[in-house]
Design an enzyme around this catalytic site. Structure first.
Site, mmCIF file in Angstrom:
data_model
loop_
_atom_site.group_PDB
_atom_site.id
_atom_site.type_symbol
_atom_site.label_atom_id
_atom_site.label_comp_id
_atom_site.label_asym_id
_atom_site.label_seq_id
_atom_site.Cartn_x
_atom_site.Cartn_y
_atom_site.Cartn_z
ATOM 1 N N GLY A 69 61.474 68.013 34.504
ATOM 2 C CA GLY A 69 62.718 68.616 34.055
ATOM 3 C C GLY A 69 62.687 70.128 33.986
ATOM 4 O O GLY A 69 63.664 70.796 34.348
ATOM 5 N N GLN A 177 67.369 63.887 29.078
ATOM 6 C CA GLN A 177 67.399 62.878 28.021
ATOM 7 C C GLN A 177 68.356 61.730 28.318
ATOM 8 O O GLN A 177 68.297 60.707 27.633
ATOM 9 C CB GLN A 177 67.791 63.529 26.681
ATOM 10 C CG GLN A 177 66.687 64.313 26.017
ATOM 11 C CD GLN A 177 65.514 63.455 25.582
ATOM 12 O OE1 GLN A 177 65.624 62.247 25.420
ATOM 13 N NE2 GLN A 177 64.362 64.093 25.386
ATOM 14 N N SER A 197 63.819 63.886 34.551
ATOM 15 C CA SER A 197 62.360 63.922 34.469
ATOM 16 C C SER A 197 61.802 62.511 34.350
ATOM 17 O O SER A 197 62.229 61.736 33.486
ATOM 18 C CB SER A 197 61.922 64.764 33.267
ATOM 19 O OG SER A 197 60.521 64.904 33.228
ATOM 20 N N HIS A 199 59.026 61.042 33.230
ATOM 21 C CA HIS A 199 58.339 60.482 32.064
ATOM 22 C C HIS A 199 59.270 60.157 30.908
ATOM 23 O O HIS A 199 58.856 59.554 29.921
ATOM 24 C CB HIS A 199 57.215 61.413 31.601
ATOM 25 C CG HIS A 199 57.667 62.661 30.921
ATOM 26 N ND1 HIS A 199 57.567 62.840 29.553
ATOM 27 C CD2 HIS A 199 58.219 63.794 31.404
ATOM 28 C CE1 HIS A 199 58.025 64.037 29.237
ATOM 29 N NE2 HIS A 199 58.427 64.633 30.346
ATOM 30 N N THR A 235 52.461 70.518 47.985
ATOM 31 C CA THR A 235 52.424 69.189 48.586
ATOM 32 C C THR A 235 53.205 68.199 47.728
ATOM 33 O O THR A 235 53.021 68.142 46.508
ATOM 34 C CB THR A 235 50.974 68.706 48.744
ATOM 35 O OG1 THR A 235 50.261 69.661 49.538
ATOM 36 C CG2 THR A 235 50.911 67.339 49.399
ATOM 37 N N CYS A 324 58.215 70.725 23.312
ATOM 38 C CA CYS A 324 58.086 72.112 23.775
ATOM 39 C C CYS A 324 58.286 73.106 22.641
ATOM 40 O O CYS A 324 58.008 74.291 22.801
ATOM 41 C CB CYS A 324 59.107 72.390 24.882
ATOM 42 S SG CYS A 324 58.804 71.424 26.377
#
Length: 379
Positions: A69, A177, A197, A199, A235, A324
């Site tokens: 994200g 979210q 994102s 995860h 990559t 974060c």
């Protein structure tokens, strides 16, 4: 440990993990390589791109794979600024945006851009009226987070886009979210860029998707970049993307049933707190304008960090805000954006539910919070 921090991250889905291993061993070629192993990896990559295009109901040409994200937010915003459709140097964003957006905005300000940060009302929402008041002739971009990671409120991004579109203002939204928790296809078609994102919906960490409207003539953030059509260097993580795609398919298929279950868990938590009614506050709005799996709250007179540590001591993992933001001395961004400061803001903590959360654990957590409140009041 009973885990109540799914808004921070989720465990990797076991089926997605199996796909990761298979893709790592059977499709290990570099997707940019021209030999057969590279072509096999490239074909898998493109099938994943097609699937996200289908899940989100957006054009395949606008789907780019990222490391998550934060990178998706950064690159998506910069792509829109490089493709702005009119002259101007003014950006509007929310005062409670994720740090990846907030820090980028501060960097842009240092480079000469003007940024307006919209506050949240007491329900945690951005009012269309406040946005309209902030718009200027030189406004070129609005970036508003769809789902708040601390209190779960859902911003009216579609209405914001409808207001901005006729004015030539590009729209970016952070959907980290919300993807896999509520349907996004209608919203995805209304904005110019968004990010998700892996995860957050039981995919592997280090994976994500950014969408940028392919009709926009954006420029690579780093000149000479060749991967993902110039969107990002490095990559491509084909095994991670394959696993994320499997996790996305599963999350998308159970949105309705899981949403209903999370609503029930939220009600169970509130009922378990009934004996201390009046001694706690749940922040944010009610009804359909919130994610039911995120509960941002406070126990009156207690610091959120103390509550978190006491819960941890008793075997419950909760948080005091986004991962974060953890470790900072400042209050959660959502509290400040809502005009809540001082001791009241420091009382904030977050509980978030996930697939492995069971009713008995929610009841036990609610009773623990009630006991902490009652014990502290008796001292």
């Amino acid at each position: 440990m009973k885990y109540f921090d799914y808004a921070a991250t989720c465990p990797l889905d076991r089926e997605a993990a199996d796909i990761y291993i298979k893709a790592s061993t059977d499709y290990f070629g570099n997707s940019q390589s021209l030999h057969e192993a590279g072509s096999a990896a490239a074909n898998l990559l493109e099938s994943c791109r097609q699937e996200f295009s289908r899940l989100l109901d957006v054009e395949e040409a606008g789907v780019y794979f990222t490391s998550g994200g934060s990178e998706g937010n950064h690159l998506g915003i910069m792509a829109l600024l490089s493709a702005k459709t009119k002259m101007g140097n003014h950006i509007i964003t929310g005062a409670a945006e994720h740090s990846s957006v907030y820090n980028l905005m501060k960097k842009l300000e240092a480079e000469g851009w003007e940024v307006t940060y919209l506050p949240l009302d007491r329900d945690g929402l951005i009012k269309i009226e406040s946005l309209a008041h902030a718009v200027r002739p030189e406004t070129v971009l609005v970036s508003i987070q769809h789902g708040n990671p601390e209190i779960g409120t859902l911003q009216p991004v579609k209405k914001i886009a409808e207001y901005c579109r006729p004015k030539g203002i590009l729209i970016h939204t952070d959907c980290v979210q919300t993807f896999g928790k509520i349907p996004l296809d209608s919203l995805a078609r209304s904005v110019d860029a968004f990010s998700i994102s892996g995860h957050k919906f039981y995919g592997p960490k280090g994976t994500g998707v950014a969408y940028v409207n392919p009709k926009l003539a954006w420029k690579p953030y780093i000149d000479g970049t060749v991967h993902e059509k110039g969107f990002r260097p490095g990559t491509v993580n084909v095994p991670g993307i394959a696993a994320m795609t499997a996790a996305a398919q599963k999350a998308h298929s159970i949105i309705k049933t899981e949403n209903d279950r999370l609503h029930k868990l939220r009600t169970i938590l509130v009922n378990a707190l009934a004996e201390i009614n009046g001694s706690f506050e749940i922040f944010g709005t009610e009804g359909e304008e919130r994610l039911p799996g995120i509960v941002g709250m406070a126990l009156h007179g207690l610091e959120g960090q103390m509550v978190m540590l006491e819960c941890n001591r008793r075997g419950f993992a909760i948080s005091t805000g986004t991962a974060c933001h953890t470790g900072m001395l400042t209050p959660a961004k959502s509290m400040t954006a809502m005009g809540i400061n001082g001791k009241e803001a420091k009382g904030f903590f977050r509980i978030s539910f996930g697939r492995d959360t069971v009713e008995e654990d929610v009841t036990e957590l609610g009773k623990l919070l009630a006991a902490i409140t009652s014990r502290t009041a008796a001292v």
